[in-house]
Design a protein around this motif. Structure first.
Motif, PDB file in Angstrom:
ATOM      1  N   PHE A  70       0.831  -1.203   0.000  1.00 46.15           N
ATOM      2  CA  PHE A  70       0.000   0.000   0.000  1.00 46.15           C
ATOM      3  C   PHE A  70       0.870   1.260   0.000  1.00 46.15           C
ATOM      4  N   ASN A  71       1.842   1.292   0.897  1.00 50.33           N
ATOM      5  CA  ASN A  71       2.697   2.474   1.038  1.00 50.33           C
ATOM      6  C   ASN A  71       3.681   2.648  -0.115  1.00 50.33           C
ATOM      7  N   PRO A  88      -6.549   2.923   4.947  1.00 55.15           N
ATOM      8  CA  PRO A  88      -5.545   3.742   5.642  1.00 55.15           C
ATOM      9  C   PRO A  88      -5.289   5.040   4.882  1.00 55.15           C
ATOM     10  N   VAL A  89      -4.657   5.969   5.555  1.00 58.07           N
ATOM     11  CA  VAL A  89      -4.338   7.252   4.926  1.00 58.07           C
ATOM     12  C   VAL A  89      -3.397   6.996   3.758  1.00 58.07           C
ATOM     13  N   ILE A  90      -3.791   7.503   2.598  1.00 60.33           N
ATOM     14  CA  ILE A  90      -3.006   7.307   1.385  1.00 60.33           C
ATOM     15  C   ILE A  90      -1.834   8.286   1.407  1.00 60.33           C
ATOM     16  N   PRO A  91      -0.619   7.766   1.191  1.00 64.83           N
ATOM     17  CA  PRO A  91       0.558   8.650   1.206  1.00 64.83           C
ATOM     18  C   PRO A  91       0.393   9.806   0.203  1.00 64.83           C
ATOM     19  N   GLN A  95      -0.787   8.615  -6.107  1.00 65.20           N
ATOM     20  CA  GLN A  95      -1.983   9.073  -6.828  1.00 65.20           C
ATOM     21  C   GLN A  95      -3.177   8.239  -6.353  1.00 65.20           C
ATOM     22  N   HIS A  96      -4.331   8.863  -6.194  1.00 63.53           N
ATOM     23  CA  HIS A  96      -5.544   8.157  -5.780  1.00 63.53           C
ATOM     24  C   HIS A  96      -6.680   8.492  -6.735  1.00 63.53           C
ATOM     25  N   GLU A  97      -7.352   7.442  -7.175  1.00 64.41           N
ATOM     26  CA  GLU A  97      -8.578   7.613  -7.954  1.00 64.41           C
ATOM     27  C   GLU A  97      -9.691   6.885  -7.216  1.00 64.41           C
ATOM     28  N   HIS A  98     -10.879   7.473  -7.270  1.00 65.60           N
ATOM     29  CA  HIS A  98     -12.043   6.813  -6.680  1.00 65.60           C
ATOM     30  C   HIS A  98     -13.051   6.517  -7.779  1.00 65.60           C
ATOM     31  N   TRP A  99     -13.400   5.248  -7.901  1.00 64.70           N
ATOM     32  CA  TRP A  99     -14.411   4.816  -8.853  1.00 64.70           C
ATOM     33  C   TRP A  99     -15.614   4.339  -8.044  1.00 64.70           C
TER      34      TRP A  99
END
Length: 128
Positions: A70-71, A88-91, A95-99
């Motif tokens: 994850f990290n 968990p908190v995304i570093p 990059q984060h995408e939400h679908w």
């Protein structure tokens, strides 16, 4: 090699399908895994509808989020609000995408197919 993590609640349907499509479409250019905030087992209907498009996910396992992976990810994709809210908190460097994809569990095979096709379209557009 870049790393992608597909996350949903139970790692049983949506994230499993996304992992299957990504492994086929992105081949060996990216490391791909899926996980959940819980383990529900891989849904037999997800296995069925993926087989219909020539992707075998029958050997996949339902896994919890593994923090080292994850990290180290370049991209984390949450496929439901539950995973987005409870993961968990995304570093900051990831990059984060939400679908926001509807959970097909407990619904008809046709609903699974609609979800499968929606996931396919999104995976196809990933730009890494």
């Amino acid at each position: 090699m870049k790393k992608i993590y597909f996350l949903c609640t139970g790692n049983s349907c949506r994230s499993q399908m996304a992992e299957g499509f990504a492994k086929k479409l992105l081949k060996n250019t990216v490391q791909i895994r899926s996980a959940g905030i819980e383990q529900h087992g891989v849904n037999p209907d997800a296995i069925k509808v993926m087989a219909e498009v020539g992707i075998d996910i029958s050997d996949h396992t339902s896994d919890l989020i593994e923090m080292d992976y994850f990290n180290a990810c370049d991209l984390i994709i949450t496929l439901c609000g539950d995973a987005r809210d409870k993961c968990p908190v995304i570093p900051k460097t990831t990059q984060h995408e939400h679908w926001a994809i509807k959970d097909p569990a407990g619904h008809s095979l046709e609903e699974f197919r609609l979800v499968r096709d929606e996931i396919y379209k999104k995976v196809k557009t990933l730009d890494l």
